[in-house]
Design a protein around this motif. Sequence first.
Motif, mmCIF file in Angstrom:
data_model
loop_
_atom_site.group_PDB
_atom_site.id
_atom_site.type_symbol
_atom_site.label_atom_id
_atom_site.label_comp_id
_atom_site.label_asym_id
_atom_site.label_seq_id
_atom_site.Cartn_x
_atom_site.Cartn_y
_atom_site.Cartn_z
ATOM 1 N N VAL A 1 0.844 -1.191 0.000
ATOM 2 C CA VAL A 1 0.000 0.000 0.000
ATOM 3 C C VAL A 1 0.881 1.243 0.000
ATOM 4 C CG1 VAL A 1 -1.775 1.294 1.235
ATOM 5 C CG2 VAL A 1 -1.788 -1.213 1.296
ATOM 6 N N LEU A 2 0.652 2.124 -0.961
ATOM 7 C CA LEU A 2 1.341 3.412 -0.963
ATOM 8 C C LEU A 2 0.478 4.400 -0.189
ATOM 9 C CD1 LEU A 2 2.728 3.647 -4.623
ATOM 10 C CD2 LEU A 2 3.739 2.573 -2.599
ATOM 11 N N ALA A 3 0.724 4.512 1.099
ATOM 12 C CA ALA A 3 -0.057 5.384 1.974
ATOM 13 C C ALA A 3 0.669 6.708 2.164
ATOM 14 C CB ALA A 3 -0.327 4.701 3.310
ATOM 15 N N VAL A 4 1.005 7.307 1.043
ATOM 16 C CA VAL A 4 1.698 8.598 1.017
ATOM 17 C C VAL A 4 1.000 9.463 -0.030
ATOM 18 C CG1 VAL A 4 3.916 7.634 1.740
ATOM 19 C CG2 VAL A 4 3.373 7.796 -0.700
ATOM 20 N N PRO A 5 1.193 10.783 0.005
ATOM 21 C CA PRO A 5 0.581 11.619 -1.026
ATOM 22 C C PRO A 5 1.102 11.272 -2.416
ATOM 23 C CG PRO A 5 1.328 12.947 0.835
ATOM 24 C CD PRO A 5 1.878 11.577 1.042
ATOM 25 N N TYR A 6 0.278 11.517 -3.410
ATOM 26 C CA TYR A 6 0.661 11.207 -4.785
ATOM 27 C C TYR A 6 1.970 11.883 -5.186
ATOM 28 C CZ TYR A 6 0.478 11.313 -9.905
ATOM 29 O OH TYR A 6 0.786 11.220 -11.236
ATOM 30 N N VAL A 7 2.201 13.105 -4.699
ATOM 31 C CA VAL A 7 3.424 13.824 -5.074
ATOM 32 C C VAL A 7 4.680 13.121 -4.546
ATOM 33 C CG1 VAL A 7 2.317 16.083 -5.270
ATOM 34 C CG2 VAL A 7 3.226 15.347 -3.056
ATOM 35 N N ALA A 8 4.511 12.232 -3.566
ATOM 36 C CA ALA A 8 5.662 11.509 -3.015
ATOM 37 C C ALA A 8 5.975 10.230 -3.783
ATOM 38 C CB ALA A 8 5.415 11.172 -1.540
ATOM 39 N N TYR A 9 5.146 9.844 -4.732
ATOM 40 C CA TYR A 9 5.358 8.581 -5.436
ATOM 41 C C TYR A 9 6.728 8.495 -6.101
ATOM 42 C CZ TYR A 9 0.541 6.877 -4.838
ATOM 43 O OH TYR A 9 -0.640 6.391 -4.316
ATOM 44 N N PRO A 10 7.175 9.514 -6.836
ATOM 45 C CA PRO A 10 8.493 9.381 -7.483
ATOM 46 C C PRO A 10 9.626 9.083 -6.505
ATOM 47 C CG PRO A 10 7.291 11.206 -8.456
ATOM 48 C CD PRO A 10 6.500 10.768 -7.254
ATOM 49 N N SER A 11 9.611 9.729 -5.336
ATOM 50 C CA SER A 11 10.684 9.476 -4.372
ATOM 51 C C SER A 11 10.575 8.078 -3.774
ATOM 52 C CB SER A 11 10.669 10.535 -3.263
ATOM 53 O OG SER A 11 9.464 10.492 -2.524
ATOM 54 N N ILE A 12 9.357 7.589 -3.566
ATOM 55 C CA ILE A 12 9.175 6.218 -3.074
ATOM 56 C C ILE A 12 9.681 5.215 -4.103
ATOM 57 C CG2 ILE A 12 7.462 4.472 -2.419
ATOM 58 C CD1 ILE A 12 7.902 6.623 -0.288
ATOM 59 N N LEU A 13 9.379 5.484 -5.369
ATOM 60 C CA LEU A 13 9.771 4.550 -6.414
ATOM 61 C C LEU A 13 11.265 4.556 -6.665
ATOM 62 C CD1 LEU A 13 6.840 4.849 -8.971
ATOM 63 C CD2 LEU A 13 7.147 3.254 -7.076
ATOM 64 N N GLU A 14 11.954 5.598 -6.267
ATOM 65 C CA GLU A 14 13.419 5.567 -6.338
ATOM 66 C C GLU A 14 13.974 4.406 -5.523
ATOM 67 O OE1 GLU A 14 15.114 9.255 -5.167
ATOM 68 O OE2 GLU A 14 14.223 10.395 -6.817
ATOM 69 N N HIS A 15 13.282 4.087 -4.428
ATOM 70 C CA HIS A 15 13.711 2.981 -3.566
ATOM 71 C C HIS A 15 13.135 1.633 -4.016
ATOM 72 C CE1 HIS A 15 15.433 5.607 -0.432
ATOM 73 N NE2 HIS A 15 14.410 6.402 -0.651
ATOM 74 N N TYR A 16 11.893 1.643 -4.536
ATOM 75 C CA TYR A 16 11.165 0.385 -4.649
ATOM 76 C C TYR A 16 10.676 -0.004 -6.043
ATOM 77 C CZ TYR A 16 11.054 0.245 0.432
ATOM 78 O OH TYR A 16 11.423 0.175 1.751
ATOM 79 N N ARG A 17 10.898 0.801 -7.039
ATOM 80 C CA ARG A 17 10.295 0.507 -8.345
ATOM 81 C C ARG A 17 10.523 -0.943 -8.772
ATOM 82 N NH1 ARG A 17 11.479 -0.096 -13.563
ATOM 83 N NH2 ARG A 17 9.908 0.573 -15.082
ATOM 84 N N ASP A 18 11.757 -1.360 -8.867
ATOM 85 C CA ASP A 18 12.048 -2.704 -9.369
ATOM 86 C C ASP A 18 11.584 -3.788 -8.404
ATOM 87 O OD1 ASP A 18 13.123 -1.667 -11.678
ATOM 88 O OD2 ASP A 18 15.182 -1.684 -10.926
ATOM 89 N N ARG A 19 11.478 -3.467 -7.129
ATOM 90 C CA ARG A 19 11.068 -4.466 -6.134
ATOM 91 C C ARG A 19 9.553 -4.635 -6.077
ATOM 92 N NH1 ARG A 19 14.635 -3.044 -0.846
ATOM 93 N NH2 ARG A 19 14.814 -0.966 -1.771
ATOM 94 N N LEU A 20 8.826 -3.816 -6.852
ATOM 95 C CA LEU A 20 7.372 -3.956 -6.891
ATOM 96 C C LEU A 20 6.903 -4.852 -8.031
ATOM 97 C CD1 LEU A 20 6.331 -0.297 -6.020
ATOM 98 C CD2 LEU A 20 6.214 -2.318 -4.546
#
Length: 206
Positions: free
Chosen positions: A59-78
């Motif tokens: 679950v991405l329980a963060v604001p939409y504007v934070a998605y790019p920074s979250i995906l810097e850590h997790y994109r490939d692991r999703l």
Amino acid sequence: MTSISIIGSGRMSAAIADVATRAGARIQIVRRSTSSSSGDRAGVAYAALGDDLTGDLVVLAVPYVAYPSILEHYRDRLRDRVVIDISNPIDFTTYDELTVPTDSSSAAQLARMLPEGAAVVKAFNVNLGDTLATGTNGTTPTTVLYAGDYAEAKIAVAVLVEAAGLRAVDVGPLSRARELEAMGFLQIVLAALGTTSYESGFTLLP
């Protein structure tokens, strides 16, 4: 047993953790630091941003504007995981519009950012946190509307929701996320204006 990783530590993170607890799921909460606090939950695994994810549902329980920074850590692991988008991409400076193109949604934008194999499901965005925490909306069980393009991913979300005693309603493919985000936008604006209560919200009667 269902396992869920919740990225974020705000109000919606806590509310969805309540849902997962009632469903008997294994829960991981990912936040900026693993430092303990008085509000930490027993039986929940805490991780720092960048640590490995343990949940089959994320679950991405963060604001939409934070998605790019979250995906810097997790994109490939999703890859090969169910990714639940709960966001309502609102311009909170004006409360006047959604910040994604009129023919798209935050869920569709997220799906484009993720690798092949990740299954995005839009869910929980039309639910205010209190109605998830209590499991009721007025006098009825809370209804969670969800949308997605992958049947198995949607089933996994519905199983979690229903195991928590809530009602799960499939509204169709991921393209319906646009309408869900418009509903979420309207509900948040009404609550912010005091027209409705943060303890209530839209409900779908049986």
